[in-house]
Scaffold this motif. Structure first.
Motif, PDB file in Angstrom:
ATOM      1  N   ALA A 311       0.835  -1.212   0.000  1.00 38.41           N
ATOM      2  CA  ALA A 311       0.000   0.000   0.000  1.00 38.41           C
ATOM      3  C   ALA A 311       0.869   1.261   0.000  1.00 38.41           C
ATOM      4  O   ALA A 311       0.597   2.228  -0.724  1.00 38.41           O
ATOM      5  CB  ALA A 311      -0.920   0.002   1.215  1.00 38.41           C
ATOM      6  N   ARG A 334      -6.509  -6.743  -1.031  1.00 46.54           N
ATOM      7  CA  ARG A 334      -5.651  -5.793  -0.338  1.00 46.54           C
ATOM      8  C   ARG A 334      -5.378  -4.538  -1.163  1.00 46.54           C
ATOM      9  O   ARG A 334      -4.275  -4.001  -1.156  1.00 46.54           O
ATOM     10  CB  ARG A 334      -4.342  -6.462   0.064  1.00 46.54           C
ATOM     11  N   HIS A 337      -6.942   0.691  -0.322  1.00 40.08           N
ATOM     12  CA  HIS A 337      -6.402   2.049  -0.307  1.00 40.08           C
ATOM     13  C   HIS A 337      -6.520   2.708  -1.680  1.00 40.08           C
ATOM     14  O   HIS A 337      -6.456   3.921  -1.789  1.00 40.08           O
ATOM     15  CB  HIS A 337      -4.935   2.024   0.137  1.00 40.08           C
ATOM     16  N   ALA A 375      -3.013   0.285   4.857  1.00 40.62           N
ATOM     17  CA  ALA A 375      -3.719   1.245   4.010  1.00 40.62           C
ATOM     18  C   ALA A 375      -3.699   2.625   4.675  1.00 40.62           C
ATOM     19  O   ALA A 375      -3.494   3.646   4.017  1.00 40.62           O
ATOM     20  CB  ALA A 375      -5.149   0.786   3.787  1.00 40.62           C
ATOM     21  N   SER A 378      -0.494   4.448   4.194  1.00 36.05           N
ATOM     22  CA  SER A 378      -0.263   4.839   2.796  1.00 36.05           C
ATOM     23  C   SER A 378      -0.977   6.159   2.516  1.00 36.05           C
ATOM     24  O   SER A 378      -0.490   6.991   1.746  1.00 36.05           O
ATOM     25  CB  SER A 378      -0.728   3.740   1.827  1.00 36.05           C
TER      26      SER A 378
END
Ligand code: UD1
Length: 423
Positions: A311, A334, A337, A375, A378
């Motif tokens: 991420a 996954r 984000h 996430a 990020s």
């Protein structure tokens, strides 16, 4: 619930201290269940996941002293007084399953709630369970719990893991230390956290060979004793903060950082335009290319590129001079984000496990929502580079895995603050 406000556009410069690894600590703490004598962990991070594991161990009868602001954990397990890991704690954190192997190995009995799914994927525990069965455990799944018994103790065996699961390797390694005879675990995970666990278990008197390779050989012993062990550096926190000077065009030294912990990640960061130097005190990172260069990334088990840095890498590549392709092979869901980064002006297309990131010349601050631990960070990294203000809500995800994030980033010049949600 608190939120974090980041005002972007400042080049970060200075030093960031890197903490002890959350994921190592979460497997070292249950190792204390293997011995009547205390296990002392130094360099522990102060995080909500560590407090959840503390609560779980206390519910089983351990005495946990958190000293020096949580930096040192002294865990005594004279007796396991309760062999049931309750759903109410286990559901909060998947790593709770790591108490299963040690309890079973020491007392021949354990009842542990199944952790269930989580936001990033289904994450079953079948490998943990088949591995323990190979060591002679009798398992019964009912009412959402694993009821495990090993009358007469676990017995050494040869077991080949169908996939190199980190958690299953840790559970089986701990269990095998007290099994009768020799256990050979094949196709195991090789992450630095497993090497750290083996080192700690050896300090407790275990007989282990092969950590960091695909095969672990464990000669069971009758008892383990107390020990003091220093938790390894958090390579995911290290990699995360290595991106901070890259995305803001600054220069930061990550104190305690070691290149060997983040080798595959470092190679990708260099391809994106970083200069990485190992110093006596850590790793220094600065951007040497004018624009960030696009790179393709495939997440793999260690020593491949870690899924836990995917991420953060995506946040960096949203600003690259060209198109990057990120393939996620460890978890099925996954990329949560990606839509949040798009709210900040990123151009990302997601198809199944592949995200194609077309670099843009700038990001713009926006209100965004954290969906899981990696996430969340990020979005903060993206916010550091974005024009204007980024407001990240649901920051409790961050508290699970990043210690003092506001303090660490403002220490290198970031404009970042944490405020209560209603402000
Ligand atoms: C650990 C890390 C996590 C990291 C992950 C992969 C901890 C506390 N967490 O999680 O931060 O993202 O490694 O590097 O250390 N699987 C099965 N059956 C099993 C076990 C796993 O199918 O019995 C699958 C999972 O669903 C997942 C993949 O294997 O898709 C990887 O899981 P695993 O390596 O076990 O990760 P964790 O130990 O849960």
């Amino acid at each position: 619930m608190d939120k974090i406000i980041v005002k972007g556009g400042t080049g970060l410069n200075g030093q960031i201290p890197i903490s002890g690894a959350k994921n190592a600590c979460l497997t070292l703490m249950p190792a204390a269940l293997l011995s009547e004598e205390p296990l002392t962990l130094t360099n522990a991070p102060s995080l909500s996941d560590i407090r959840t594991m503390t609560q779980l161990l206390e519910s089983l009868g351990c005495e946990v002293a958190s000293l020096q602001g949580g930096r040192v954990l002294a865990i005594g397990t004279e007796r396991i007084s309760n062999h049931k890991a309750d759903y109410d704690i286990v559901r909060k954190m998947r790593a709770s399953i790591l108490v299963l192997g040690p309890m079973l190995a020491r007392d021949g009995e354990a009842v542990v709630s199944l952790p269930g799914g989580c936001a990033i994927g289904a994450r079953p525990v079948d490998i943990h369970l088949t591995g323990l069965e190979a060591l002679g455990a009798e398992l019964d799944l009912r009412d959402g719990y694993v009821h495990a018994k090993a009358t007469g103790g676990l017995k050494g065996a040869v077991y080949t893991m169908p996939f190199a699961s980190v958690g299953a390797t840790e559970n089986l390694l701990m269990a095998a230390t007290l099994a009768k005879g020799t256990t050979v675990l094949k196709n195991v995970a090789r992450e630095p956290e497993i090497v750290d666990l083996a080192k700690c278990l050896r300090a407790m008197g275990a007989n282990i060979e092969g950590e960091g390779t695909e095969t672990l050989t464990i000669e069971g012993v009758d008892k383990l004793h107390g020990a003091t062990h220093q938790v390894v550096t958090d390579r995911i926190e290290l990699g995360t903060y290595m991106i901070a000077p890259m995305i803001t065009n600054g220069e930061v030294e990550l104190l305690g950082g070691r290149r060997d912990l983040v080798e595959s990640f470092s190679q990708k960061l260099e391809a994106a335009g970083a200069e990485i130097t190992q110093t006596d005190t850590g790793l220094r990172v600065k951007r040497v290319s004018e624009r960030i260069q696009p790179v393709d990334v495939v997440t793999e088990v260690h020593p491949g590129f870690p899924t836990d840095l995917q991420a953060q890498m995506m946040a960096l590549l949203t600003l690259a001079d060209g198109t990057s392709v990120l393939e996620e092979r460890i978890f099925e869901n996954r990329f949560m984000h990606a839509p949040e980064l798009q709210r900040m002006g990123a151009n990302i297309e997601v198809h199944g496990g592949t995200a194609t990131v077309h670099g843009v010349s700038k990001l713009k601050g926006a209100p965004v929502m954290a969906t899981d631990l990696r996430a969340s960070i990020s979005l903060i990294l993206a916010g550091l580079a974005a024009e204007g203000e980024t407001v990240v809500s649901r920051v409790y995800h961050l508290d699970r895995g990043y210690e003092h994030v506001v303090r660490k980033l403002s220490g290198v010049g970031a404009n970042i603050e944490r405020v209560p949600e209603n402000q």
